[in-house]
Scaffold this active site. Structure first.
Site, mmCIF file in Angstrom:
data_model
loop_
_atom_site.group_PDB
_atom_site.id
_atom_site.type_symbol
_atom_site.label_atom_id
_atom_site.label_comp_id
_atom_site.label_asym_id
_atom_site.label_seq_id
_atom_site.Cartn_x
_atom_site.Cartn_y
_atom_site.Cartn_z
ATOM 1 N N CYS A 22 0.843 -1.201 0.000
ATOM 2 C CA CYS A 22 0.000 0.000 0.000
ATOM 3 C C CYS A 22 0.873 1.244 0.000
ATOM 4 C CB CYS A 22 -0.900 -0.008 1.238
ATOM 5 S SG CYS A 22 -1.929 1.472 1.395
ATOM 6 N N GLN A 66 -19.843 -9.065 10.233
ATOM 7 C CA GLN A 66 -18.502 -9.588 10.052
ATOM 8 C C GLN A 66 -17.816 -8.761 8.962
ATOM 9 O OE1 GLN A 66 -17.018 -11.863 11.926
ATOM 10 N NE2 GLN A 66 -18.885 -12.171 13.143
ATOM 11 N N ASP A 104 -21.094 -15.274 20.244
ATOM 12 C CA ASP A 104 -20.114 -14.432 19.541
ATOM 13 C C ASP A 104 -20.113 -13.058 20.210
ATOM 14 O OD1 ASP A 104 -18.380 -13.221 17.783
ATOM 15 O OD2 ASP A 104 -19.838 -13.028 16.164
ATOM 16 N N CYS A 120 -13.281 -12.518 18.914
ATOM 17 C CA CYS A 120 -12.299 -11.657 18.247
ATOM 18 C C CYS A 120 -11.175 -11.271 19.191
ATOM 19 C CB CYS A 120 -12.981 -10.403 17.685
ATOM 20 S SG CYS A 120 -13.777 -9.380 18.953
#
Length: 432
Positions: free
Chosen positions: A81, A269, A364, A390
């Site tokens: 990038c 997500q 979750d 996560c």
């Protein structure tokens, strides 16, 4: 053979020192040793020999800024990038993909290992390709000297003007130029965020900032929505509900073929590909499960609820009322066997009596994990629990709670749907 740092004298903050990077820290920073203290250097990797400037203390070690790479390590590659080094969005773009996948697995291994689980229970990393992210939170700033839109620099509030991003879907990148032009036309100066979600019907955009909009600003925003072909545009001031500015089409996301109109700023997500990988892992865990409904906790708008409901009834629980309303509207419209309730599981987890009817529980939670619910599951949960997380640290804590109730960790799979960052998703399957 592992190379060691050359012995050097203790250097005061601001003075360059030569370091040999030995490991990667949890945030993705290279870690060297200097007179018995850890030194954290961003944008470095194990095997790098670098010159860095000490900046001060960081936790139990020192922070340093990279000045020069004298000798690259074996896993160092060219960043992809043009904004690398200034933008704070990526911390590991200089890391070989295969090596990064192995490191992320090791992060999960170490977190679970501290909780007493064996490394053999951790599967290889499932890696999601860059260029697939459908959701981004851009930072913006409008001043008399110009407008910028992009991401903040590392550990800074400085907004880096972004013109390309290999992480994002091209449609989101293409929004930045017209957004920058829009800000330049606004009457009020200020700064804020722009949450952009690519749905099947177009981009759903929520702009947030302190500025009070006048009639001309609202007209500019509405024109911007039409010119950029947005599905929907909201404006939100801090502490207030998002206000609709232009609703041109309902923003729809499909879960197992069911279209759900998502509320502004709803959690999804990061990519459909990452979502599909997690769903596949959950469904594989359910193979051979006997009859009975499933509880889907922290259900959001139904990312996992609708795929689970293809085979059996699902009870969905979500703390955000707007997300639950969207989920249930879609379920009722398509006659999907889903019931749901709006409930803050951190304060009011499902109790022993409520869990009895479920054949399995899927949860979750946010990064803080699901400790209150895991404690009750350990006492009275069903034969199968699937945890999606996560945060490896809180997953390990919740796993230890479940193990205390007799659950066995069958398999934990790291899912890297955050390429070039230290973030990691994981799916862990527990049975008893």
């Amino acid at each position: 053979m592992k190379r060691k740092s050359r012995p050097v004298r203790r250097a005061p903050p601001g003075r360059p020192v030569e370091l040999a990077i030995e490991t990667l820290g949890a945030r993705g920073d290279g870690v060297a040793q200097l007179n018995g203290e850890a030194v954290f250097v961003a944008a470095t990797l194990p095997g790098d020999r670098v010159v860095a400037r000490l900046e001060g203390r960081r936790g139990e070690g020192l922070a340093a800024t990279l000045i020069e790479v004298l000798e690259p390590g074996p896993t160092r590659v060219a960043a992809r990038c043009p904004h690398w080094g200034r933008c704070g969005g990526c911390s590991l773009q200089h890391f070989d993909d295969a090596a990064c996948a192995a490191w992320k697995r090791e992060v999960l291994v170490e977190a679970l290992g501290r909780a007493g689980f064996d490394a053999g229970r951790v599967a290889p990393t499932v890696s999601i390709a860059p260029g697939t992210r459908r959701r981004a939170t851009f930072a913006w700033r409008h001043r008399r000297d110009g407008s910028v839109a992009g991401f903040t620099a590392r550990a800074s509030h400085l907004v880096v003007d972004i013109h390309d991003c290999p992480l994002l879907r091209p449609e989101l990148v293409a929004l930045l130029a017209p957004l920058r032009a829009l800000l330049g036309e606004m009457s009020a100066e200020g700064e804020g965020d722009a949450v952009a979600t690519l749905t099947e019907t177009g981009i759903d955009l929520m702009l947030a900032g302190e500025a009070r909009l006048d009639l001309f600003d609202l007209e500019r925003l509405a024109a911007f929505a039409a010119e950029s072909d947005l599905a929907r545009l909201h404006w939100r001031r801090p502490g207030q509900a998002a206000q609709p500015v232009a609703v041109r089409r309902a923003p729809v996301v499909r879960f197992a073929g069911i279209g759900v109109e998502v509320p502004p700023g709803a959690f999804l997500q990061p990519s459909p590909e990452g979502e599909a990988a997690i769903v596949a892992l959950i469904q594989n865990a359910l193979v051979g499960l006997g009859g009975g409904p499933i509880a889907d906790l922290y259900a959001g708008c139904g990312s996992f609820t609708f795929p689970l409901a293809q085979d059996r009834p699902v009870h969905a629980v979500e703390g955000d009322a707007a997300s639950m309303a969207s989920l249930l509207r879609a379920a009722h419209r398509h006659a999907v066997p889903i019931e749901g309730e709006t409930r803050d599981l951190a304060d009011r987890p499902l109790l022993e009596g409520e869990l009895k009817r479920f054949a399995a529980v899927v949860f979750d939670p946010p990064r803080a994990g699901a400790a209150p619910q895991a404690e009750i599951l350990a006492r009275a949960g069903p034969p199968l629990v699937v945890a999606v997380s996560c945060n490896p640290a809180t997953l390990a804590r919740d796993a230890r709670l479940l193990a205390g109730g007799g659950y066995v960790l069958e398999r934990a799979t790291p899912v890297d749907q955050f390429p070039w960052s230290a973030h990691l998703e994981a799916v862990a399957v527990f049975r008893r």
